[in-house]
Design an enzyme around this catalytic site. Sequence first.
Site, PDB file in Angstrom:
ATOM      1  N   GLU A 206       0.823  -1.219   0.000  1.00 52.56           N
ATOM      2  CA  GLU A 206       0.000   0.000   0.000  1.00 52.56           C
ATOM      3  C   GLU A 206       0.852   1.261   0.000  1.00 52.56           C
ATOM      4  O   GLU A 206       0.796   2.069   0.941  1.00 52.56           O
ATOM      5  CB  GLU A 206      -0.929  -0.001   1.217  1.00 52.56           C
ATOM      6  CG  GLU A 206      -1.907  -1.143   1.244  1.00 52.56           C
ATOM      7  CD  GLU A 206      -3.004  -0.951   2.299  1.00 52.56           C
ATOM      8  OE1 GLU A 206      -2.925  -0.007   3.091  1.00 52.56           O
ATOM      9  OE2 GLU A 206      -3.949  -1.761   2.308  1.00 52.56           O
ATOM     10  N   GLU A 391      -5.012  -8.589   1.371  1.00 54.38           N
ATOM     11  CA  GLU A 391      -5.626  -8.158   2.634  1.00 54.38           C
ATOM     12  C   GLU A 391      -7.105  -7.907   2.418  1.00 54.38           C
ATOM     13  O   GLU A 391      -7.505  -7.315   1.405  1.00 54.38           O
ATOM     14  CB  GLU A 391      -5.032  -6.845   3.171  1.00 54.38           C
ATOM     15  CG  GLU A 391      -3.725  -6.976   3.877  1.00 54.38           C
ATOM     16  CD  GLU A 391      -3.233  -5.639   4.425  1.00 54.38           C
ATOM     17  OE1 GLU A 391      -4.071  -4.819   4.858  1.00 54.38           O
ATOM     18  OE2 GLU A 391      -2.013  -5.434   4.401  1.00 54.38           O
TER      19      GLU A 391
HETATM   20  C1  FCB Z   1      -4.115  -1.976   5.776  1.00 51.56           C
HETATM   21  C2  FCB Z   1      -2.677  -2.153   6.208  1.00 51.56           C
HETATM   22  C3  FCB Z   1      -2.506  -3.139   7.340  1.00 51.56           C
HETATM   23  C4  FCB Z   1      -3.602  -2.981   8.362  1.00 51.56           C
HETATM   24  C5  FCB Z   1      -4.958  -3.042   7.718  1.00 51.56           C
HETATM   25  C6  FCB Z   1      -6.104  -2.985   8.682  1.00 51.56           C
HETATM   26  O1  FCB Z   1      -4.292  -0.757   5.138  1.00 51.56           O
HETATM   27  O2  FCB Z   1      -1.894  -2.581   5.116  1.00 51.56           O
HETATM   28  O3  FCB Z   1      -1.230  -2.989   7.875  1.00 51.56           O
HETATM   29  O4  FCB Z   1      -3.428  -1.788   9.048  1.00 51.56           O
HETATM   30  O5  FCB Z   1      -5.059  -1.973   6.802  1.00 51.56           O
END
Ligand code: FCB
Length: 487
Positions: A206, A391
Site C-alpha cells: 500500500e 488483505e
Molecule cells: C491496511 C494495512 C494493514 C492494516 C490493515 C487494517 O491498510 O496494510 O497494515 O493496518 O489496513
Amino acid sequence: MERSGVSRRTLGAQALGMAALGGAAFGLEGCENARPTDLKPKSRRFPEDFVWGVATAAFQTEGGQTADGRGPSVWDLFEKVPGHVKDGSDATVATDSYRRFQEDVDTMAAMALNAYRFSISWSRILPTGEGAVNAAGLDHYARLVDALLEKGITPYATLFHWDLPQGLQAKGGWASRDTAQRLADYAHAVVDRLGDRLKHYIVLNEAAVHAVFGHVLGEHAPGLKDIGLLGKVVHHMNLGQGLAMQALRAGTQGATVGTTMALQPCRPAGGPWAVWNRLASDGLDALWNKAWLDPLFKGSYPKDMDDLLKGVVRDGDMAVTRQRVDFLGVNYYAPAYVRLDLSSPSKIAPAQPPRGAELDAFGRHIDPSGLFEVLDRVRREYGAPRMLVTENGCSDPFGTGPAILDDRFRITYLRRHLEAVLAAREAGCDVGGYFEWTLVDNFEWDLGYTSKFGLIAMDRKTGARTPKASAAWYAALARTGGLPATP
Ligand code: FCB
C-alpha cells in the site's frame, strides 16, 4: 484519520494539490449511487490450488524492537510522540511474534492455511537501512521461513510495510531518490540469504497509504505534512519497486515477484454538483490507484500527476518502474466516496457513503462489490494479471475492551467479500488466493490496540491467544474450499 476529519484510509486526498479543478461548488450531498453491494456467484467452490492465508506486518506484530541488532524504523519514533497513537500505546511488544512465531505457525497449520503473508523488518536486516548486513536479523526470518515450510505453509514476504529504517529517513526517506536504490540493495540482501527457500515476494505494501498518510497528512510515520514531497515520494517508491523486482529476479531462480496495492473504487457524490464531484473523484483515482498501477503495468503516469511530478522523473526511469509481475496483490476494505471541496488545496474531500449504507468500524461502507470492481478493473485495464487478495477483513468496533469472540459480523464480512472473489473469477479475473487480515489482534498503527482485526484475540498482559468464532469458520473454508451460504 479522524483528526483530519477524513475517515482513515478511505481517502488519501485532503491536501494533494492536484490540478485545479475550477468551478464554484461545494458538494455536500452524499453519494447517491447506491447499488447492490453483494454478488451472487454461480459456484461456491474455490479451486484445489487456491491460496488460503492470513496477512500480518512486522511492525504490527513482532515486538522485539531492539532484539538481535535491529535498528529503529520511522514508526519507532512516530509511535513515541504523544498524540500520535490513539490509546497512547506502542508496538514494543505487539503480539510478540518475534518470539512466539512457532506458536502462530502451529496455529496456522492447525487451521489448514497453506500460505502466510508477513513482512520483513528492513531495519533488522540493515539497521540503518544501508551498509553492513545484520546476519542475526536474517537468521530470524530464516527460522520463520523454515518453520512455515516444515508445515507446508508457503511464505509470502513483504519487503516494505511502512517501517522505513530511521537512518534512511534522516537522509530524506522516500523523498530522496537514493532510497529507491537502498530498497533494491535490501531486496538483494534478503534474496541472497533466503532465496533458496523463500520464493514469494511482495515488494511494497500500500504505497499510496504510506505516501499520503505519512508525508501529506502526518497521520502515519514519518509524520510529515508536506505536500511538496508527494511527487518525489510517489515516484521514488515506484522506482525502488522496479529496482527491487530486478534485484529479486537476479538473485534467485524461480522467484515469484509481486507487489501489493490499496485499490479503491473512487465514487463521486451526486446532487447538483455531480459533474464537479466527478472531477474530484477522478483526481483521487489518479493518485490513489493509477499512480501505482500505470507505472508498473504501462510504464507511464496518469496525466493528472504531471504537476506533482514536475522535475522528478528522469530519462529511463519509466522503463524501470514497468516490470513483469507474477501477481498483483490487492488489498481491499472499502470504496472511497469523493466530492469537490474548493476550500481544500486539493479540491478533493470525502463524501458520505450512500444513505443507509452499512458501515464498518472506520465508518467505511461495507461493500463487497467494490472488491469485484477493482479486481475486474485490473483485468480489463492492466492486462489481466494473476491477482491475490493480500488483505481484506474487518475490525471490531473501536474500543479498549476485550475482543468479541463470537464475531459473526466478521464471518459475514468475509463470506460476502469471498463471494465477490468467486464472482470476479467467474468474470475472468485470475484471482488465485486470499489472505485475511489478520491472524492475531495487533497494533493497528495510529489506532494502537483500539482496533482489532484478528481471527484470534490476545491477552495483552500474557500474550495468550484465544481463537474467535471466525478462526474456526476460516479454517473450515481453507480445509474444504467450499464457501457456506450463511451467515
Ligand atoms: C491496511 C494495512 C494493514 C492494516 C490493515 C487494517 O491498510 O496494510 O497494515 O493496518 O489496513
